[in-house]
Scaffold this motif. Structure first.
Motif, short mmCIF file in Angstrom:
data_model
loop_
_atom_site.label_atom_id
_atom_site.label_comp_id
_atom_site.label_asym_id
_atom_site.label_seq_id
_atom_site.Cartn_x
_atom_site.Cartn_y
_atom_site.Cartn_z
N PRO A 121 0.81 -1.23 0.00
CA PRO A 121 0.00 0.00 0.00
C PRO A 121 0.84 1.27 0.00
N HIS A 122 2.01 1.26 0.68
CA HIS A 122 2.87 2.44 0.75
C HIS A 122 4.27 2.03 0.28
N ASN A 123 4.74 2.67 -0.79
CA ASN A 123 5.97 2.22 -1.44
C ASN A 123 7.00 3.35 -1.52
N LEU A 124 8.22 3.01 -1.11
CA LEU A 124 9.34 3.93 -1.22
C LEU A 124 10.21 3.45 -2.38
N VAL A 125 10.21 4.19 -3.47
CA VAL A 125 10.94 3.80 -4.67
C VAL A 125 12.37 4.34 -4.58
N VAL A 126 13.34 3.43 -4.69
CA VAL A 126 14.75 3.82 -4.66
C VAL A 126 15.42 3.29 -5.93
N GLU A 127 16.65 3.76 -6.15
CA GLU A 127 17.30 3.45 -7.41
C GLU A 127 17.78 2.01 -7.52
N GLY A 128 18.45 1.49 -6.48
CA GLY A 128 19.07 0.18 -6.62
C GLY A 128 19.08 -0.63 -5.35
N THR A 129 19.68 -1.81 -5.45
CA THR A 129 19.69 -2.74 -4.32
C THR A 129 20.61 -2.26 -3.19
N SER A 130 21.66 -1.50 -3.52
CA SER A 130 22.52 -1.00 -2.45
C SER A 130 21.75 0.00 -1.58
N ASP A 131 20.91 0.84 -2.20
CA ASP A 131 20.04 1.75 -1.43
C ASP A 131 19.16 0.93 -0.49
N PHE A 132 18.58 -0.15 -1.02
CA PHE A 132 17.71 -1.02 -0.23
C PHE A 132 18.46 -1.58 0.98
N ALA A 133 19.69 -2.03 0.74
CA ALA A 133 20.48 -2.64 1.83
C ALA A 133 20.78 -1.64 2.93
N TYR A 134 21.26 -0.46 2.56
CA TYR A 134 21.62 0.53 3.57
C TYR A 134 20.40 1.02 4.35
N LEU A 135 19.30 1.30 3.62
CA LEU A 135 18.13 1.88 4.28
C LEU A 135 17.48 0.89 5.24
N THR A 136 17.30 -0.35 4.82
CA THR A 136 16.65 -1.32 5.70
C THR A 136 17.50 -1.62 6.94
N VAL A 169 14.29 -0.22 -8.21
CA VAL A 169 13.84 -0.39 -9.60
C VAL A 169 14.97 -0.60 -10.58
N GLY A 170 16.23 -0.60 -10.11
CA GLY A 170 17.32 -0.97 -11.01
C GLY A 170 18.06 0.18 -11.65
N GLY A 171 17.96 1.36 -11.12
CA GLY A 171 18.72 2.48 -11.67
C GLY A 171 17.90 3.74 -11.77
N VAL A 172 18.61 4.88 -11.74
CA VAL A 172 17.91 6.17 -11.75
C VAL A 172 17.10 6.37 -13.02
N ASP A 173 17.58 5.83 -14.15
CA ASP A 173 16.86 6.01 -15.41
C ASP A 173 15.53 5.29 -15.42
N LEU A 174 15.40 4.25 -14.59
CA LEU A 174 14.17 3.47 -14.58
C LEU A 174 13.14 4.00 -13.60
#
Length: 639
Positions: free
Chosen positions: A454-469, A492-497
């Motif tokens: 229901p509530h989604n935080l979109v980030v660029e890549g998996t490293s962002d995911f690792a640090y934030l969590t 989502v796999g990169g800033v362009d995406l």
């Protein structure tokens, strides 16, 4: 009866499909083109066709590469059964039969096997209990003392007949015994005739055998219909489109007397009834364009034959009014998806309110429909068809496979001449093309339900995911602000995406976007704000948190902290003196390494694996920056 399983043998490219279990509601046959899906349905249809003259033909349907060989071996191909199916009696049907032939008269009510040969002969395997029938047949008779005991010992119908004949012969002047024997013999004659119990039970049960309604792309309605031909010619002489047209003409009591009535007002009123009935059905399940309306009309013209005889030709013309664009078009000029959907509704209307058994066979349904319209059709199947009918359909579209109902799926795969086409519920198929629709359906479902919340935080890549969590959990464990637990972080796999992801799902989901740099540097995201797809306050940048022009998630770490896990990740020994500058640290590290870009995921992986040692040693400024970021992210949640 309920269809339990089916088996097809020696039919087109099917040598032996194997015994295929059929679901009580919906069975989905998945396979690539030419795998044998259509052949399976065609064979099943011919077991007991609902309409038309569908029959078996050895020259047309026996596997071509086997026909000559099997004939030379002396095989009687007309006696081969290309289809067999196992049925079970429904409770009400069994109750009716047992009321006539006795409780327990059918020893296998869930295993009635019916097959049809290439020659058209129907074979039935039906287990019956003659003892149960005998008990039923003699139960109501008023037996003289000492005679019923002998009847109870009889084990077969033929034995009962012999006993009764003997009883009559020895009765002599005992009219009572003779009358009882005559009464029971009369009952046997009435129930069984000159046949066996199995034949008599089947004669009574045959009306419960389902008919099979087959519908495909080639069953679509034509634009123009000769009313007289469709309503008067025998069904087996009509082609599939004409049979569908006949169903439409019978809809809403659209009978011959109305449709061919010379009174324009009477004829027009009946056509409007037809239009209202089918338009309501179409719009309930056709969400692609709710502004359509069916407009059937009838033209009358006089035609002459070669002998100079004149006749009035009544033709039904079907047009569709589009209120959105204020025009009407011939039915044949609408999308193939709409034509298919409309035509099937017309065909099914003839059977919907009947009580007789019907199994619906749909060959590649909704193939011309948009993915959302395919979902509408699946809803139509569940809501309108399955409450009273079983449905089998074939597909190679991922959107016609329901991830939450994979028990419905049967895979169809052609394994070459020796084995032919086989049908299986085993998803360990070696053919990736066969599995692709299932993989596509599961992949879409995973995106919708595993990663998307229901509530989604979109980030660029998996490293962002690792640090934030990791930092969020650590801060919360230490009584500080972390990410609200309602957030689902979506890399989502990169800033362009990022803009593409937001454009596709932003209208349907609650999104906050976290990107590098400054808000003004992401023009595509800003255009989405202008278009109302994304709220401006829901675009956050690392630069805002750092109060800097640029910044990556790695810049939230103190320089010494980042180097502390970057160095062992790459077996380096970089110091602050090696990474001087004011630009983001990932660029400074890349310069020190002598490369344009390095793998940002490698330090993140090392960080995760060694977080128990790294986290307690983080500098206060690192924790403060991440906490500030989490507070800003949480502030974007809807109140």
């Amino acid at each position: 009866m309920k269809l339990e399983s089916a088996r097809v043998r020696l039919f087109r490219n099917i040598v032996d499909s194997g015994e295929v279990a059929i679901e009580g509601d919906v069975t989905c046959l998945v396979g690539k083109n030419e795998s044998g899906k259509t052949a399976f349905l065609h064979a099943l249809q011919r077991l007991n066709p609902a309409r038309g003259g569908a029959k078996f033909s050895v020259p047309d349907q026996y596997p071509a590469w086997l026909e000559k060989r099997d004939r030379l071996r002396g095989g009687k191909l007309e006696e081969v059964s290309p289809v067999s199916a196992s049925f079970s009696l429904r409770p009400a049907e069994l109750k009716t039969l047992e009321a006539r032939f006795g409780k327990g008269c059918i020893s296998s009510p869930s295993q009635i096997v019916v097959s049809r040969t290439y020659g058209g002969h129907l074979n039935v395997q039906l287990g019956v209990s003659e003892e149960a029938y005998i008990g039923h047949a003699i139960a109501k008779a008023d037996w003289p003392r000492g005679t019923k005991t002998g009847a109870n010992k009889v084990k077969s119908v033929e034995g009962l007949r012999e006993y009764l004949d003997t009883l009559k012969a020895v009765a002599g002047e005992d009219a009572e015994r003779g009358a009882v024997a005559d009464a029971i013999l009369k009952t046997l004659s009435s129930d069984l005739g000159s046949g066996t119990l199995a034949q008599a039970v089947w004669a009574a049960a045959e009306e419960y055998l389902p008919k099979f309604l087959y519908f495909s792309e080639y069953s679509r309605l034509p634009y123009s219909v000769d009313i007289n031909r469709v309503l008067t010619v025998a069904p087996e002489k009509l082609d599939e489109p004409e049979l569908t047209a006949r169903s439409l003409l019978r809809l809403a009591a659209a009978e011959d007397a109305y449709l061919k009535n010379p009174d324009y007002e009477r004829r027009k009123r009946e056509l409007e009834n037809v239009a209202n009935a089918i338009t309501a059905d179409v719009l309930k399940y056709w969400t692609q364009n709710p502004d359509l309306r069916v407009q059937p009309d009838i033209t009358q013209r006089t035609v002459s034959d070669q002998q100079g005889h004149h006749a009035v030709l009544h033709e039904l013309k079907i047009r569709i009014w589009d209120h959105r664009h204020l025009l009407s078009l011939p039915f044949s000029e609408h999308s193939t998806g709409f034509q298919w959907f409309f035509s099937f509704l017309a065909a099914f209307s003839e059977y919907e309110f009947r009580d007789d058994s019907l199994v619906i066979l749909l060959d590649e349904p909704a193939l011309g429909l948009h993915a959302r319209a395919q979902a509408d059709f699946l809803r139509f199947i569940d809501e309108r068809l399955t409450p009273k009918r079983q449905v089998l359909y074939t597909t190679h579209s991922p959107f016609m496979v329901q991830p939450g109902a994979l028990e419905r799926v049967r895979l169809v795969e052609d394994k070459g001449q020796e084995l032919g086409s086989v049908v299986s519920a085993d998803v360990s198929s070696s053919d990736p093309d066969t599995l692709f629709p299932l993989q596509g359906a599961l992949g879409y479902d995973l995106v919708q339900h595993l990663f998307i919340a229901p509530h989604n935080l979109v980030v660029e890549g998996t490293s962002d995911f690792a640090y934030l969590t990791t930092l969020s959990a650590y801060l919360r464990d230490n009584g500080r602000a972390g990410l609200d637990e309602r957030w689902s972080i979506v890399p989502v796999g990169g800033v362009d995406l990022v803009p593409t992801f937001v454009a596709l799902l932003g209208n349907h989901l609650d999104l906050t976007v976290l990107v590098d740099g400054k808000k003004g540097g992401h023009q595509r995201l800003n255009r989405m704000v202008d278009a109302g797809i994304l709220a401006s306050k829901r675009i956050l940048t690392i630069g805002e948190v750092l109060q800097a022009k640029e910044g990556d998630v790695e810049d939230l770490f103190a320089e010494s902290d980042y180097l502390a896990f970057l160095n062992p990740a790459f077996a380096l020994a970089l110091t602050s003196a090696d990474v001087r500058g004011t630009d983001p640290i990932v660029r400074r590290v890349a310069r020190a390494m002598g490369v344009d870009r390095y793998d940002h995921g490698k330090p993140a992986d090392y960080f995760l694996r060694n977080r128990d040692q790294i986290l307690p040693a983080l500098a206060p400024e690192t924790l403060d920056r991440f906490e500030s970021l989490f507070e800003k992210v949480n502030a974007t949640l809807p109140s």
